[in-house]
Design a protein around this motif. Structure first.
Motif, PDB file in Angstrom:
ATOM      1  N   GLY A   5    -106.559 -31.494  29.071  1.00 13.39           N
ATOM      2  CA  GLY A   5    -105.189 -31.695  29.522  1.00 13.39           C
ATOM      3  C   GLY A   5    -105.117 -32.391  30.868  1.00 13.39           C
ATOM      4  N   HIS A   6    -106.152 -33.161  31.189  1.00 10.96           N
ATOM      5  CA  HIS A   6    -106.237 -33.798  32.510  1.00 10.96           C
ATOM      6  C   HIS A   6    -107.268 -34.921  32.419  1.00 10.96           C
ATOM      7  CE1 HIS A   6    -107.268 -34.246  36.794  1.00 10.96           C
ATOM      8  NE2 HIS A   6    -106.081 -33.698  37.041  1.00 10.96           N
ATOM      9  N   PHE A   7    -106.881 -36.136  32.825  1.00  8.91           N
ATOM     10  CA  PHE A   7    -107.789 -37.276  32.691  1.00  8.91           C
ATOM     11  C   PHE A   7    -109.016 -37.141  33.585  1.00  8.91           C
ATOM     12  CE2 PHE A   7    -103.877 -39.141  31.002  1.00  8.91           C
ATOM     13  CZ  PHE A   7    -104.364 -39.804  29.879  1.00  8.91           C
ATOM     14  N   GLY A   8    -108.820 -36.651  34.806  1.00 14.93           N
ATOM     15  CA  GLY A   8    -109.940 -36.532  35.731  1.00 14.93           C
ATOM     16  C   GLY A   8    -110.992 -35.549  35.234  1.00 14.93           C
ATOM     17  N   ARG A   9    -110.534 -34.365  34.787  1.00 12.36           N
ATOM     18  CA  ARG A   9    -111.485 -33.356  34.293  1.00 12.36           C
ATOM     19  C   ARG A   9    -112.169 -33.819  33.014  1.00 12.36           C
ATOM     20  NH1 ARG A   9    -107.278 -29.708  35.801  1.00 12.36           N
ATOM     21  NH2 ARG A   9    -106.642 -29.527  33.625  1.00 12.36           N
ATOM     22  N   ALA A  10    -111.417 -34.528  32.157  1.00 16.18           N
ATOM     23  CA  ALA A  10    -112.017 -35.041  30.921  1.00 16.18           C
ATOM     24  C   ALA A  10    -113.113 -36.053  31.235  1.00 16.18           C
ATOM     25  CB  ALA A  10    -110.936 -35.673  30.045  1.00 16.18           C
ATOM     26  N   ALA A  11    -112.838 -36.949  32.174  1.00 24.24           N
ATOM     27  CA  ALA A  11    -113.845 -37.946  32.560  1.00 24.24           C
ATOM     28  C   ALA A  11    -115.086 -37.259  33.126  1.00 24.24           C
ATOM     29  CB  ALA A  11    -113.247 -38.915  33.578  1.00 24.24           C
ATOM     30  N   GLN A  12    -114.864 -36.248  33.956  1.00 18.42           N
ATOM     31  CA  GLN A  12    -115.986 -35.525  34.556  1.00 18.42           C
ATOM     32  C   GLN A  12    -116.819 -34.823  33.484  1.00 18.42           C
ATOM     33  OE1 GLN A  12    -114.797 -32.534  37.387  1.00 18.42           O
ATOM     34  NE2 GLN A  12    -116.783 -32.497  38.380  1.00 18.42           N
ATOM     35  N   SER A  13    -116.168 -34.244  32.487  1.00 21.20           N
ATOM     36  CA  SER A  13    -116.895 -33.534  31.438  1.00 21.20           C
ATOM     37  C   SER A  13    -117.759 -34.477  30.607  1.00 21.20           C
ATOM     38  CB  SER A  13    -115.912 -32.794  30.523  1.00 21.20           C
ATOM     39  OG  SER A  13    -115.187 -33.697  29.702  1.00 21.20           O
TER      40      SER A  13
END
Length: 293
Positions: A15-23
């Motif tokens: 539910g968040h672009f930054g966290r998704a990219a980090q994952s």
């Protein structure tokens, strides 16, 4: 396309672009570009977004089901081809309710003895989290309750029926008998698993049926914390027999069976329903059946 679908799944999960990219180990611009390319390929808008993530569009909700299926099938293809070339290898990710961690360890040990090239990641999670993690392809399997809450469409192998034990300090008045009634716990200082755990909901129901107010002065999502609290003095806890015996070994604690309250609850290995399963996962289900026999 597969890489872009993986990106889409990560954004839907986080539910968040930054966290998704980090994952995923990519930059946020790379992720955003991948999602945009996927939308262009499919010809629909998948995600509402302005300055931040705004949720999935109706088309995105429909695409999420297909993305999970396609990515799951792709991972299965990779596993099967790897098994053909090199035998069983890779890593199994299993999410386990805290009270069943000893069973997870035994299953991993038996499996690893036969298939040494397969590694394990074992995570302690609530039953609700386990089902969500299986659906989101975050784990390959889980060990959870089979008969207390809806599981949906899964493959399952029953492992054991959960029976409950009172854990007390040595010398506690309730440790003197061969068994304790649930009703005897009225007024005792209890430390129990936190309310998000299915085991706690079962314990609450057993206590309430015995006329006991199901409250706890200490709550935790860790069975280790509960036993440590009993050792600190003045508290009692209720755990399934297997994990209670394991945690109490060599400690000045007494284990007393709790009698009454009806039959125990079934706990087992669950995996996404799929025919066929990947070779690695099918071997895990087979080993679980052998362990029970």
């Amino acid at each position: 396309m597969i890489d872009k679908l993986e990106m889409f799944l990560a954004v839907a999960k986080e539910g968040h672009f930054g966290r998704a990219a980090q994952s995923l180990g990519v930059t946020q611009p790379t992720l955003s570009a991948g999602i945009k390319q996927l939308e262009e390929q499919l010809g629909v808008l998948l995600i509402f977004r302005g300055s931040r993530y705004g949720g999935l569009t109706p088309e995105g909700q429909a695409a999420l089901v297909w993305a999970r299926r396609i990515v799951g099938d792709t991972r299965q293809l990779r596993d099967e081809m790897r098994a053909v070339r090199h035998g069983l290898s890779g890593r199994l990710r299993i999410a386990v309710v805290p009270t069943a961690l000893t069973w997870a360890a035994r299953l991993a040990a038996r499996y690893g003895a036969k298939h040494p090239n397969v590694g394990f990641t074992i995570l302690s999670r609530s039953s609700v989290e386990i089902l969500q993690m299986i659906e989101d392809l975050e784990v390959d399997a889980g060990i959870s309750y089979l008969d207390n809450e809806p599981l949906g469409k899964v493959s399952s192998v029953p492992l054991y029926d959960e029976r409950y034990t009172l854990v007390t300090p040595e010398g506690h008045p309730l440790a003197a008998g061969r068994a304790v009634a649930w009703s005897a716990l009225e007024g005792q200082r209890l430390c129990l698993l936190s309310p998000d755990m299915q085991n706690r909901r079962i314990i609450n129901r057993r206590l309430a049926e015995a006329g006991v107010n199901p409250t706890a002065t200490v709550e935790s999502n860790s069975t280790v914390v509960l036993v440590s609290q009993v050792l600190a003095g003045g508290w009692l806890t209720i755990l399934p027999q297997d994990i209670a015996w394991f945690l109490a070994q060599g400690k000045p604690l007494s284990l007393v069976p709790l009698e009454g309250g009806g039959p125990g609850h079934a706990v087992g290995l669950i995996a996404p329903w799929r025919e066929p399963h990947t070779p690695v996962l099918e071997a895990l289900l087979t080993e679980a059946r052998r362990m029970v026999r």
